[in-house]
Design a protein around this motif. Structure first.
Motif, PDB file in Angstrom:
ATOM      1  N   ALA A  29       0.839  -1.211   0.000  1.00  0.00           N
ATOM      2  CA  ALA A  29       0.000   0.000   0.000  1.00  0.00           C
ATOM      3  C   ALA A  29       0.871   1.257   0.000  1.00  0.00           C
ATOM      4  O   ALA A  29       0.605   2.208  -0.744  1.00  0.00           O
ATOM      5  CB  ALA A  29      -0.935  -0.016   1.212  1.00  0.00           C
ATOM      6  N   SER A  30       1.939   1.254   0.809  1.00  0.00           N
ATOM      7  CA  SER A  30       2.777   2.463   0.872  1.00  0.00           C
ATOM      8  C   SER A  30       3.542   2.651  -0.433  1.00  0.00           C
ATOM      9  O   SER A  30       3.732   3.778  -0.895  1.00  0.00           O
ATOM     10  CB  SER A  30       3.740   2.394   2.063  1.00  0.00           C
ATOM     11  N   ALA A  31       3.953   1.542  -1.068  1.00  0.00           N
ATOM     12  CA  ALA A  31       4.696   1.671  -2.336  1.00  0.00           C
ATOM     13  C   ALA A  31       3.801   2.269  -3.418  1.00  0.00           C
ATOM     14  O   ALA A  31       4.240   3.125  -4.206  1.00  0.00           O
ATOM     15  CB  ALA A  31       5.219   0.295  -2.779  1.00  0.00           C
ATOM     16  N   PRO A  66      -1.791   9.852   0.797  1.00  0.00           N
ATOM     17  CA  PRO A  66      -3.053   9.192   1.176  1.00  0.00           C
ATOM     18  C   PRO A  66      -3.024   7.692   0.875  1.00  0.00           C
ATOM     19  O   PRO A  66      -2.433   7.268  -0.118  1.00  0.00           O
ATOM     20  CB  PRO A  66      -4.098   9.872   0.272  1.00  0.00           C
ATOM     21  N   PHE A  67      -3.618   6.907   1.758  1.00  0.00           N
ATOM     22  CA  PHE A  67      -3.867   5.494   1.472  1.00  0.00           C
ATOM     23  C   PHE A  67      -5.220   5.133   2.088  1.00  0.00           C
ATOM     24  O   PHE A  67      -5.767   5.904   2.883  1.00  0.00           O
ATOM     25  CB  PHE A  67      -2.740   4.578   1.977  1.00  0.00           C
ATOM     26  N   ALA A  68      -5.775   3.988   1.688  1.00  0.00           N
ATOM     27  CA  ALA A  68      -7.135   3.622   2.113  1.00  0.00           C
ATOM     28  C   ALA A  68      -7.119   2.268   2.803  1.00  0.00           C
ATOM     29  O   ALA A  68      -6.098   1.577   2.840  1.00  0.00           O
ATOM     30  CB  ALA A  68      -8.054   3.584   0.892  1.00  0.00           C
ATOM     31  N   VAL A  69      -8.285   1.879   3.338  1.00  0.00           N
ATOM     32  CA  VAL A  69      -8.465   0.541   3.915  1.00  0.00           C
ATOM     33  C   VAL A  69      -9.669  -0.114   3.241  1.00  0.00           C
ATOM     34  O   VAL A  69     -10.682   0.548   2.997  1.00  0.00           O
ATOM     35  CB  VAL A  69      -8.681   0.609   5.444  1.00  0.00           C
ATOM     36  N   ASN A  70      -9.519  -1.402   2.890  1.00  0.00           N
ATOM     37  CA  ASN A  70     -10.612  -2.178   2.291  1.00  0.00           C
ATOM     38  C   ASN A  70     -11.337  -2.961   3.384  1.00  0.00           C
ATOM     39  O   ASN A  70     -10.703  -3.585   4.227  1.00  0.00           O
ATOM     40  CB  ASN A  70     -10.026  -3.145   1.235  1.00  0.00           C
ATOM     41  N   LEU A  71     -12.673  -2.924   3.325  1.00  0.00           N
ATOM     42  CA  LEU A  71     -13.485  -3.750   4.231  1.00  0.00           C
ATOM     43  C   LEU A  71     -14.425  -4.582   3.352  1.00  0.00           C
ATOM     44  O   LEU A  71     -15.356  -4.044   2.751  1.00  0.00           O
ATOM     45  CB  LEU A  71     -14.279  -2.851   5.187  1.00  0.00           C
ATOM     46  N   THR A  72     -14.129  -5.894   3.254  1.00  0.00           N
ATOM     47  CA  THR A  72     -14.924  -6.793   2.409  1.00  0.00           C
ATOM     48  C   THR A  72     -15.894  -7.592   3.266  1.00  0.00           C
ATOM     49  O   THR A  72     -15.492  -8.185   4.262  1.00  0.00           O
ATOM     50  CB  THR A  72     -13.983  -7.764   1.650  1.00  0.00           C
ATOM     51  N   ILE A  73     -17.160  -7.586   2.848  1.00  0.00           N
ATOM     52  CA  ILE A  73     -18.185  -8.299   3.622  1.00  0.00           C
ATOM     53  C   ILE A  73     -18.764  -9.409   2.748  1.00  0.00           C
ATOM     54  O   ILE A  73     -19.661  -9.188   1.948  1.00  0.00           O
ATOM     55  CB  ILE A  73     -19.303  -7.330   4.074  1.00  0.00           C
ATOM     56  N   LEU A  74     -18.173 -10.613   2.879  1.00  0.00           N
ATOM     57  CA  LEU A  74     -18.585 -11.783   2.087  1.00  0.00           C
ATOM     58  C   LEU A  74     -18.662 -12.967   3.045  1.00  0.00           C
ATOM     59  O   LEU A  74     -18.222 -12.855   4.192  1.00  0.00           O
ATOM     60  CB  LEU A  74     -17.540 -12.052   0.992  1.00  0.00           C
TER      61      LEU A  74
END
Ligand code: NAD
Length: 325
Positions: A29-31, A66-74
């Motif tokens: 993510a940082s790269a 900026p970076f983000a976070v993924n939240l997957t609901i499966l």
């Protein structure tokens, strides 16, 4: 290149890294963020919400972009405390979240109250329209080519992207089948404001997975993925290894498939071990059709710079000359 998405996310290039289980760690993510794209940490790759907060802090030490976070609901084998993960994201001061898998409506009030920009991943136009209606800021339109969960409609991005351009007011990313400058130029031409790439970022120097996995993707063709869990209504596109073939055999047997019959083959912990030790038949691993277009293992910086340069050349030279000729 300036698009609505580069403006809204505060990034230099219209390229976002997909949220990938076991791959979306701070190294990758940082790269991606340092190279001017948007890197994404995968929430559920961290075993607890507290561990996710620590990973966010680690990523902040590796980039000031900026970076983000993924939240997957499966569906998952073990129940996941989604509310606690969402709270950890809010408490960490994250300003961009990618949601995926299911309607993110229950999480929007806390995210919006915290000033978070929400990107929801959708595999159909009806889901995109719903995401727009409930207040998502942008969507990631995931075509049938994608890795992971393409939904059950099997519509490719050649149709989904122009449909999204016709029907949506909010900006959207093209996701699935993207990994080069031709893809970026085409996605922009079809109305997207940027692209989301998962599989292509797995074959980079910084991706925290074994070199054998990366090398296998370089050797693979566009025919080397398989769709599993079709019979369970939870279709996933994965690399076509011997385990995926075994799962398909079980699914092809007469009568309904029971998840218990395939669980020992597909459990995520085996996939993680595969990424760690490079045993390519230990479990299943998500991969998109783009593997057919991956020929090298560059750094994220080289990859992003190359994709943007290729797309700019196509738009200004190849397409530009068609108009001026
Ligand atoms: P896991 O070990 O809990 O489950 C392994 C796989 O089996 C997952 O694909 C899961 O969706 C599926 N599964 C679990 N229970 C099921 C059921 N009852 N019926 C049908 N399918 C079932 O998962 P994990 O590897 O720890 O991953 C955690 C979550 O992240 C899962 O929900 C998974 O689907 C998701 N994921 C998303 C992507 C993506 O495309 N963004 C890629 C990999 C994993």
């Amino acid at each position: 290149m300036r698009t609505r998405i580069t403006e809204m996310l505060g990034i230099e290039h219209p390229i976002v890294q997909g949220g990938m289980q076991w791959v979306g760690l701070a190294e990758l993510a940082s790269a991606v963020s340092n190279a001017g794209g948007l890197g994404i940490l995968t929430g559920l790759t961290q075993p607890t919400p507290e561990a996710l907060q620590k990973e966010i802090a680690r990523c902040r030490e590796m980039t000031d972009k900026p970076f983000a976070v993924n939240l997957t609901i499966l569906p998952t084998i073990k129940p996941v405390p989604y509310e606690a993960y969402a709270q950890a994201i809010v408490d960490s001061g994250i300003k961009i979240v990618e949601t995926a898998g299911r309607n993110p409506e229950p999480f929007l009030p806390p995210f919006k109250a915290a000033g978070i920009t929400v990107i929801h991943k959708c595999t159909s136009i009806r889901h995109c329209l719903k995401a727009e209606r409930i207040g998502c800021d942008m969507v990631s339109v995931d075509g049938f080519e994608c890795a992971g969960h393409p939904g059950e409609d099997d519509v490719t991005n050649m149709i989904l992207l122009p449909l999204a351009a016709k029907r949506l007011k909010i900006p959207f990313l093209a996701s699935g089948g993207l990994g080069d400058g031709r893809g970026l130029a085409a996605a922009l031409a079809m109305g997207a404001d940027g692209i989301n790439m998962g599989t292509r970022f797995m074959a980079t120097i910084e991706a925290p997975i074994h070199d054998k996995v990366k090398q296998k993707m370089v050797e693979a063709s566009e025919l080397d993925t398989a769709l599993i869990y079709r019979t369970l209504n939870n279709t996933a596109r994965v690399f076509k290894n011997s385990i995926a073939e075994k799962v398909l055999e079980i699914e092809a047997q007469e009568g309904p498939t029971r998840f218990e019959d395939i669980q020992p083959l597909v459990q995520g912990t085996k996939g993680r071990e595969l990424f760690d030790d490079g045993d390519l038949d230990k479990g299943i691993w998500s991969a998109g059709m783009i593997v057919g277009l991956i020929d090298d293992i560059p750094s994220c910086e080289e990859l992003i710079t190359r994709i943007v340069a290729e797309a700019e050349e196509i738009i200004s030279q190849r397409l530009g000359q068609m108009l001026s000729a």
